[in-house]
Design an enzyme around this catalytic site. Structure first.
Site, PDB file in Angstrom:
ATOM      1  N   GLU A  39       0.760  -1.195   0.062  1.00  0.00           N
ATOM      2  CA  GLU A  39      -0.030  -0.059   0.017  1.00  0.00           C
ATOM      3  C   GLU A  39       1.086   0.966   0.078  1.00  0.00           C
ATOM      4  O   GLU A  39       0.578   2.283  -0.630  1.00  0.00           O
ATOM      5  CB  GLU A  39      -0.933   0.305   1.143  1.00  0.00           C
ATOM      6  CG  GLU A  39      -2.061  -1.046   1.118  1.00  0.00           C
ATOM      7  CD  GLU A  39      -1.608  -2.394   1.566  1.00  0.00           C
ATOM      8  OE1 GLU A  39      -2.128  -3.415   1.460  1.00  0.00           O
ATOM      9  OE2 GLU A  39      -0.341  -2.568   2.122  1.00  0.00           O
ATOM     10  N   PRO A 247      11.013 -13.012  -0.821  1.00  0.00           N
ATOM     11  CA  PRO A 247       9.750 -13.324  -0.002  1.00  0.00           C
ATOM     12  C   PRO A 247       9.205 -12.101   0.373  1.00  0.00           C
ATOM     13  O   PRO A 247       9.519 -11.035   0.441  1.00  0.00           O
ATOM     14  CB  PRO A 247      10.332 -14.041   1.128  1.00  0.00           C
ATOM     15  CG  PRO A 247      11.898 -13.664   1.192  1.00  0.00           C
ATOM     16  CD  PRO A 247      12.204 -13.484  -0.048  1.00  0.00           C
ATOM     17  N   GLY A 291      12.574  -2.571  -0.086  1.00  0.00           N
ATOM     18  CA  GLY A 291      12.461  -1.191  -0.688  1.00  0.00           C
ATOM     19  C   GLY A 291      13.136  -1.233  -2.222  1.00  0.00           C
ATOM     20  O   GLY A 291      13.327  -0.544  -2.917  1.00  0.00           O
ATOM     21  N   ASN A 316       0.971  -7.665  -6.683  1.00  0.00           N
ATOM     22  CA  ASN A 316       0.920  -6.614  -7.742  1.00  0.00           C
ATOM     23  C   ASN A 316       1.523  -7.025  -9.109  1.00  0.00           C
ATOM     24  O   ASN A 316       2.855  -6.885  -9.054  1.00  0.00           O
ATOM     25  CB  ASN A 316       1.321  -5.100  -7.091  1.00  0.00           C
ATOM     26  CG  ASN A 316       1.233  -4.108  -8.142  1.00  0.00           C
ATOM     27  OD1 ASN A 316       0.470  -4.350  -9.228  1.00  0.00           O
ATOM     28  ND2 ASN A 316       1.720  -2.885  -7.666  1.00  0.00           N
ATOM     29  N   GLU A 319       3.586  -3.661 -11.388  1.00  0.00           N
ATOM     30  CA  GLU A 319       4.905  -3.053 -11.049  1.00  0.00           C
ATOM     31  C   GLU A 319       5.847  -3.679 -12.280  1.00  0.00           C
ATOM     32  O   GLU A 319       6.550  -3.016 -12.969  1.00  0.00           O
ATOM     33  CB  GLU A 319       5.566  -3.211  -9.963  1.00  0.00           C
ATOM     34  CG  GLU A 319       4.943  -2.518  -8.676  1.00  0.00           C
ATOM     35  CD  GLU A 319       5.675  -2.588  -7.572  1.00  0.00           C
ATOM     36  OE1 GLU A 319       6.544  -3.456  -7.364  1.00  0.00           O
ATOM     37  OE2 GLU A 319       5.261  -1.814  -6.490  1.00  0.00           O
TER      38      GLU A 319
END
Length: 402
Positions: A39, A247, A291, A316, A319
């Protein structure tokens, strides 16, 4: 209970009971809640736009998970205020609101907490759900508590839903139709910066630009074993293929590293590389940092997106599509049903069942660079064609603030 196995959940625990002291400087506050890493990444374009459009406001971004918290701090530093969101009890929420005094409460995707929303309503703080999604499975869960769900919907000032189906499910739970708009999925508004592309090129060189790279992203227990089985099959045809296994939760990296070693593969943990070129003897890289996944997509030839070979609804796929990276995933896609349908129809994404079929799809793309490039280009087109949700959601925010 979670902190018994992950001590990061014990750190700053007072914040979870509303004892927060974010640096708000007396400015009017916009509170944006993004529960975890996914999110937060989805909210990046929105946060950047809010920082530009409302420079006199202080943006407070909250999380629920340590990885989400780390993502906020890594992405934005001191440009936003940050703390954990309070547990959804009346006293913790009241304490949090007294200390932060937000002018507007923005919620990303599905993180709806009844006490938080109700407390904002009593205090005259508009609460907007942005990029709202509600799967059929989740809707059935809400329907089990019909009165509570109807009250929750009534306390929201508005919802910007990703799809018409999401909007229909929200209104079926009691949201007023006038309070719901269909804005599209803000994740399609991801824009790659030159710094992203430079970082991806650098990472590919470190992995060895002569090797083909298969990235397995956001994996869950039950998926790694299938991936390693598929990898063994593909390596029979492509002995130089590198698998980068990341992971969903980095705290599982040690367990996965042991699993990789037990399978007989030479492994390296990404955090141990420290910017050094990867040894040619390494078969599998285990991603154990936070990140960097977006950059990894840009450095890969093919991406598997996890949470899909088991019943988790998938993560998602947009991306990798934005990068022009072909996507393969399992059939469980209820979290991203419309996005995955668009990508599959365009040929940018293939869905599989089990390790054998997964190996066949990956090997097929590795064998045909033209087909791989066509699939990647199709993903980029889908992402571009479905943009615009950010501006539509910013318009809804402006209606509350301007």
């Amino acid at each position: 209970w979670r902190s018994r196995r992950d001590r990061d959940y014990r750190r700053r625990i007072a914040e979870r009971f509303g004892f927060v002291a974010p640096q708000l400087s007396g400015a009017p506050v916009i509170w944006l809640h993004a529960v975890s890493v996914g999110e937060t990444i989805a909210a990046v374009p929105l946060i950047e736009a809010l920082l530009v459009r409302y420079p006199k406001h202080r943006l407070l971004v909250t999380s629920m998970t340590p990885t989400g918290s780390a993502q906020v701090r890594q992405r934005f530093g001191e440009r936003v205020a940050h703390c954990y969101a309070p547990y959804d009890t009346p006293t913790a929420v009241a304490r949090f609101l007294r200390r932060t005094r937000p002018q507007l409460y923005l919620i990303m995707e599905t993180e709806l907490w009844p006490n938080s929303v109700a407390a904002c309503r009593r205090r005259g703080i508009p609460a907007l759900l942005l990029n709202g999604r509600l799967s059929a499975k989740s809707a059935r869960g809400y329907q089990r508590f019909g009165r509570l769900s109807a009250e929750l919907m009534a306390n929201l000032s508005g919802i910007s839903a990703q799809t018409e189906s999401d909007a229909q499910r929200f209104t079926a739970l009691g949201l007023a139709p006038a309070a719901c708009t269909v804005s599209g999925n803000i994740k399609f508004d991801l824009h790659l910066l030159p710094t992203h592309r430079q970082a991806a090129e650098r990472q590919r060189r470190l992995w060895d630009s002569q090797r083909q790279v298969w990235l397995a992203a956001s994996t869950h227990p039950g998926e790694e074993a299938q991936l390693l089985e598929a990898f063994a099959l593909v390596r029979q045809r492509y002995p130089q293929l590198l698998l980068v296994l990341v992971p969903r939760h980095p705290d599982r990296a040690a367990t996965i590293a042991a699993q990789v070693a037990d399978s007989g593969w030479q492994l390296a943990r990404h955090s141990d590389q420290s910017g050094r070129p990867l040894s040619a003897s390494v078969d599998v890289v285990v991603g154990d940092t936070i990140g960097e996944l977006l950059v990894f997509y840009g450095a890969a030839d093919i991406a598997f997106v996890g949470g899909s070979l088991i019943e988790r609804g998938g993560h998602n796929p947009i991306e990798p599509a934005v990068w022009g990276c072909p996507v393969v995933a399992g059939a469980s896609q209820y979290n991203f049903s419309e996005a995955s349908q668009l990508l599959v129809a365009a040929g940018a994404m293939q869905l599989v069942a089990g390790s054998q079929e997964l190996a066949e799809r990956v090997a097929g793309w590795l064998a045909d660079s033209a087909a791989r490039a066509a699939a990647g280009s199709a993903g980029e087109r889908i992402a571009e064609q479905n943009g615009g949700a950010l501006e539509r959601q910013l318009a809804g925010i402006a209606a509350q603030l301007d």
